[in-house]
Design a protein around this motif. Structure first.
Motif, short mmCIF file in Angstrom:
data_model
loop_
_atom_site.label_atom_id
_atom_site.label_comp_id
_atom_site.label_asym_id
_atom_site.label_seq_id
_atom_site.Cartn_x
_atom_site.Cartn_y
_atom_site.Cartn_z
N ASN A 84 63.39 62.98 7.16
CA ASN A 84 62.80 63.08 5.71
C ASN A 84 61.45 63.46 5.94
O ASN A 84 60.92 63.86 4.83
CB ASN A 84 62.66 61.55 5.15
N ARG A 85 60.97 63.74 7.04
CA ARG A 85 59.46 64.43 7.22
C ARG A 85 59.54 65.71 7.06
O ARG A 85 58.81 66.44 6.78
CB ARG A 85 59.08 63.88 8.64
N VAL A 86 60.80 66.21 7.13
CA VAL A 86 60.88 67.82 7.15
C VAL A 86 61.97 68.00 6.01
O VAL A 86 62.55 69.22 6.17
CB VAL A 86 61.36 68.46 8.46
N ILE A 87 62.27 67.36 5.31
CA ILE A 87 63.45 67.43 4.33
C ILE A 87 62.90 68.74 3.39
O ILE A 87 63.90 69.39 2.95
CB ILE A 87 63.72 66.34 3.40
N ALA A 88 61.66 69.03 2.97
CA ALA A 88 61.16 69.89 2.09
C ALA A 88 61.18 71.30 2.63
O ALA A 88 61.00 72.41 2.00
CB ALA A 88 59.84 69.51 1.40
N GLN A 89 61.27 71.34 4.15
CA GLN A 89 61.07 72.68 4.73
C GLN A 89 62.47 73.40 4.55
O GLN A 89 63.41 73.02 4.28
CB GLN A 89 60.73 72.33 6.21
N PRO A 90 62.42 74.86 4.97
CA PRO A 90 63.49 75.78 4.88
C PRO A 90 64.68 74.99 5.72
O PRO A 90 64.53 74.19 6.56
CB PRO A 90 63.09 76.97 5.32
N ILE A 91 66.00 75.34 5.23
CA ILE A 91 67.14 74.65 5.58
C ILE A 91 67.14 74.78 7.25
O ILE A 91 67.72 73.91 8.11
CB ILE A 91 68.27 75.16 5.22
N LEU A 92 66.62 76.00 7.92
CA LEU A 92 66.71 76.30 9.41
C LEU A 92 65.96 75.11 10.05
O LEU A 92 66.31 75.12 11.37
CB LEU A 92 66.11 77.70 9.67
N ILE A 93 65.01 74.60 9.75
CA ILE A 93 63.99 73.67 10.13
C ILE A 93 64.85 72.35 10.31
O ILE A 93 65.04 71.73 11.49
CB ILE A 93 62.79 73.22 9.43
N THR A 94 65.70 71.75 9.11
CA THR A 94 66.50 70.59 9.42
C THR A 94 67.81 71.05 10.38
O THR A 94 68.29 70.04 11.01
CB THR A 94 66.81 70.16 8.05
#
Length: 286
Positions: A84-94
């Motif tokens: 949830n801490r990186v959910i708004a980041q580009p899909i590559l991050i998750t």
């Protein structure tokens, strides 16, 4: 008779595939997260089942709900605490984050359970009809997987929480304006995906020898079924699972078992070209 045997085997396998893929598809469709941890969750569910039955001596049907509940809680916590801490980041991050978590879980499984294949010793007999022999344990595994997949479908379309999940999948911003708490729905969806992975792992433990190295195989099946059936769609996961099971069954008969996986990926590429939304998906949100 050989064709009938392979078709029946393919249908039973397809029911298990649907259970493996439906949680992966739901998480991808709702959170836009390619959950690379999903295959490891299937394997973890299988090993927890084996441990509960073989080491603790508990009844199988008492172990399975506990295993699914534990992995649901773990999935919920992983999403709320990390993803949830990186959910708004580009899909590559998750994707990278869940890939790292998958490596950690696989190493933990190897540490605690070793790489030696393990299986439940079950002998419930088999049904025979018109020369087709089907072990009872395979029917049981398929029924468990199928019932849980249908239960998830009912939950999504006939419960308040399920309708909230579907609403978030269709339009996250409009859902937030209507008062739906998006982070909670995200965590719940990820937990449900983990629950379905664990249930599939319990069924796998009934049927096959299990090793930690199987996580990549299960993840690959989930990818193929998502493309075949349509992203985020429970009926699509069922259709995709059945189609993949039948294609692998017939491919094994015609070309040999070494070609079964390749047949599935060839079918996936054909569907991407001809039906980009999947065989049962709807353009735009499924």
């Amino acid at each position: 008779m050989a064709l009938g045997q392979y078709l029946v085997n393919g249908l039973l396998q397809g029911g298990l595939y649907a259970c493996i893929a439906v949680g992966f598809s739901l998480v991808w469709g709702v959170l836009n997260v390619v959950n690379m941890l999903h295959g490891a969750m299937v394997v973890l569910g299988a090993y927890f089942t084996l441990y509960g039955v073989q080491q603790l001596g508990l009844p199988l049907f008492a172990v399975m709900p506990v295993v699914c509940a534990i992995i649901f809680a773990a999935g919920y916590g992983i999403q709320r605490g990390l993803i949830n801490r990186v959910i708004a980041q580009p899909i590559l991050i998750t994707l990278t984050l869940t890939f790292g978590l998958e490596l950690i879980v696989n190493n933990l499984i190897l540490h605690f359970f070793t790489a030696t294949p393990r299986s439940l010793i079950t002998d419930f007999g088999a049904f025979e009809f018109l020369g087709v022999r089907v072990p009872v344990v395979r029917i049981g595994g398929m029924l468990v997987a199928g019932m849980l997949t249908l239960l998830l479908y009912w939950l999504l379309y006939h419960s308040r929480v399920g309708r909230a999940i579907v609403a978030v999948r269709m339009d996250r911003h409009a859902s937030a304006l209507m008062g739906i708490r998006i982070p909670q729905i995200y965590a719940l969806t990820f937990g449900i995906g983990a629950f379905m992975a664990a249930a599939a792992g319990c069924a796998v433990a009934l049927i096959y020898p299990v090793t930690p190295m199987m996580s990549g195989l299960f993840l690959g099946k989930a990818f193929v079924i998502c493309v075949l059936g349509g992203l985020g769609s429970v009926p699509g996961a069922i259709v995709g699972g059945m189609v993949l099971g039948l294609v692998e069954g017939v491919g094994t008969l015609v070309l040999g078992p070494q070609w079964a996986t390749s047949m599935g990926f060839l079918l996936m590429m054909a569907v991407i070209i001809l039906f980009p939304a999947g065989l049962a998906g709807k353009k735009g949100y499924e």
